[in-house]
Scaffold this active site. Structure first.
Site, PDB file in Angstrom:
ATOM      1  CD1 TRP A  11      -2.080  -2.113   0.261  1.00  0.00           C
ATOM      2  CD2 TRP A  11      -2.903  -1.425   2.233  1.00  0.00           C
ATOM      3  NE1 TRP A  11      -3.076  -2.990   0.630  1.00  0.00           N
ATOM      4  CE2 TRP A  11      -3.599  -2.585   1.836  1.00  0.00           C
ATOM      5  CE3 TRP A  11      -3.243  -0.810   3.445  1.00  0.00           C
ATOM      6  CZ2 TRP A  11      -4.616  -3.145   2.611  1.00  0.00           C
ATOM      7  CZ3 TRP A  11      -4.256  -1.367   4.216  1.00  0.00           C
ATOM      8  CH2 TRP A  11      -4.947  -2.519   3.799  1.00  0.00           C
ATOM      9  N   GLY A 174       4.486   1.802 -10.924  1.00  0.00           N
ATOM     10  CA  GLY A 174       3.674   3.012 -10.843  1.00  0.00           C
ATOM     11  C   GLY A 174       3.577   3.784 -12.145  1.00  0.00           C
ATOM     12  CB  SER A 214       2.099  -1.427 -14.066  1.00  0.00           C
ATOM     13  OG  SER A 214       2.653  -0.150 -13.789  1.00  0.00           O
ATOM     14  N   GLY A 235       1.199  -2.717  -6.204  1.00  0.00           N
ATOM     15  CA  GLY A 235       1.105  -1.409  -5.555  1.00  0.00           C
ATOM     16  C   GLY A 235      -0.263  -0.793  -5.767  1.00  0.00           C
ATOM     17  N   GLY A 236      -0.354   0.093  -6.735  1.00  0.00           N
ATOM     18  CA  GLY A 236      -1.571   0.866  -6.964  1.00  0.00           C
ATOM     19  C   GLY A 236      -2.849   0.043  -6.996  1.00  0.00           C
TER      20      GLY A 236
HETATM   21  P1  PGA Z   1       2.692  -0.679  -8.835  1.00  0.00           P
HETATM   22  O1  PGA Z   1       3.789  -0.876  -7.658  1.00  0.00           O
HETATM   23  O2  PGA Z   1       1.872  -1.938  -8.857  1.00  0.00           O
HETATM   24  O3  PGA Z   1       1.906   0.525  -8.416  1.00  0.00           O
HETATM   25  O4  PGA Z   1       3.452  -0.495 -10.083  1.00  0.00           O
HETATM   26  C1  PGA Z   1       4.394  -2.109  -7.438  1.00  0.00           C
HETATM   27  C2  PGA Z   1       5.383  -2.007  -6.303  1.00  0.00           C
HETATM   28  O5  PGA Z   1       6.081  -0.996  -6.226  1.00  0.00           O
HETATM   29  O6  PGA Z   1       5.488  -2.910  -5.454  1.00  0.00           O
END
Ligand code: PGA
Length: 251
Positions: A11, A174, A214, A235-236
């Site tokens: 997160w 990201g 991503s 992440g996102g």
């Molecule tokens: P993301 O981040 O899915 O937003 O690209 C992944 C991470 O940094 O663990």
């Protein structure tokens, strides 16, 4: 060959205490019978609340996004591993590219953190990955191999066998640009080959290697279908319960 599949949500610096509890509760409710283990890494301030929210669902585990390399002392603003353990934390993300970049974490420092986390019986989720410049120069596999060697190869096979790896190309984090399934598979097969050379095929085959960068509901299935991609560090897309549930169900 059977290894632990994992969908991990990082997160980062998102969600306050209440939002964290609500998100974790929704994910725990949805993850009743997943094919993978679900690991949630909320901010430190939400760990206690999330720990309560996921209690009773053995498929969902708690991770910290980092810990300090020392056990205690005069380190204002830092969090030690011994502060995390009573909250139910079982995993610690180490070596995320954001910490390597913004906090100047080196391979040597990450070796020290890895030793500490393992010594306390927790599981490091150890991140590695190259920048776009390094990939464009064709040095990505050597670069990632060097990160892993310098931080992990001092471990004996038993200790090494407890680690989860996350391959996260920096250019995909990201950015909305995901590594293609072929790019993820190529790197992750190379990583597993490196482990086989150092620790033998049995240890390499048992090591969980996640892909991160991503990952979204729309691409999770084709990424996870690769033989050397054992799940994702997300992440996102982990900040939305419905979307993250779709990723959990993509195996
Ligand atoms: P993301 O981040 O899915 O937003 O690209 C992944 C991470 O940094 O663990």
């Amino acid at each position: 060959m059977s290894r632990q599949l994992i969908a991990a949500g990082n997160w980062k610096m998102n969600t306050n205490y209440e939002e964290g509890i609500a998100l974790a509760s929704a994910i725990a409710e949805n993850a009743k019978d997943p094919k993978c283990l679900v690991v949630l890494a909320p901010p430190f301030t939400s760990l206690a609340g999330v720990s309560q929210a996921i209690k009773g669902n053995p498929n969902v585990k708690l991770a910290a996004q980092n810990c300090h390399e020392k056990e205690k002392g005069a380190y204002t603003g830092e969090i030690s591993i011994d502060m995390l353990i009573p909250l139910g934390v079982e995993y610690v993300i180490l070596g995320h590219s954001e910490r390597r970049e913004y906090n100047k974490e080196s391979n040597a420092l990450l070796a020290t953190k890895t030793d500490l986390v393992l010594s306390k019986g927790l599981t490091p989720i150890f991140c590695c990955g190259e920048s776009l410049d390094i990939r464009n120069a064709g040095n990505h596999i050597d670069f990632v191999a060097n990160q892993l060697k310098e931080s992990l190869f001092h471990l004996d096979a038993e200790a090494f066998g407890k680690i989860v790896i996350a391959y996260e190309p920096i250019w995909a984090i990201g950015t909305g640009v995901t590594a293609s399934p072929q790019q993820a598979q190529e790197m992750q097969a190379a990583i597993r080959g490196l482990f086989a050379d150092q620790y033998g095929a049995e240890v390499a085959d048992a090591t969980t290697i996640l892909y991160g960068g991503s990952v979204k509901p729309a691409n999770a299935e084709e990424l996870f279908a690769n033989p050397d991609v054992d799940g994702g560090l997300v992440g996102g897309a982990s900040l939305n319960a419905e979307g993250f549930t779709a990723i959990i169900n993509a195996f």
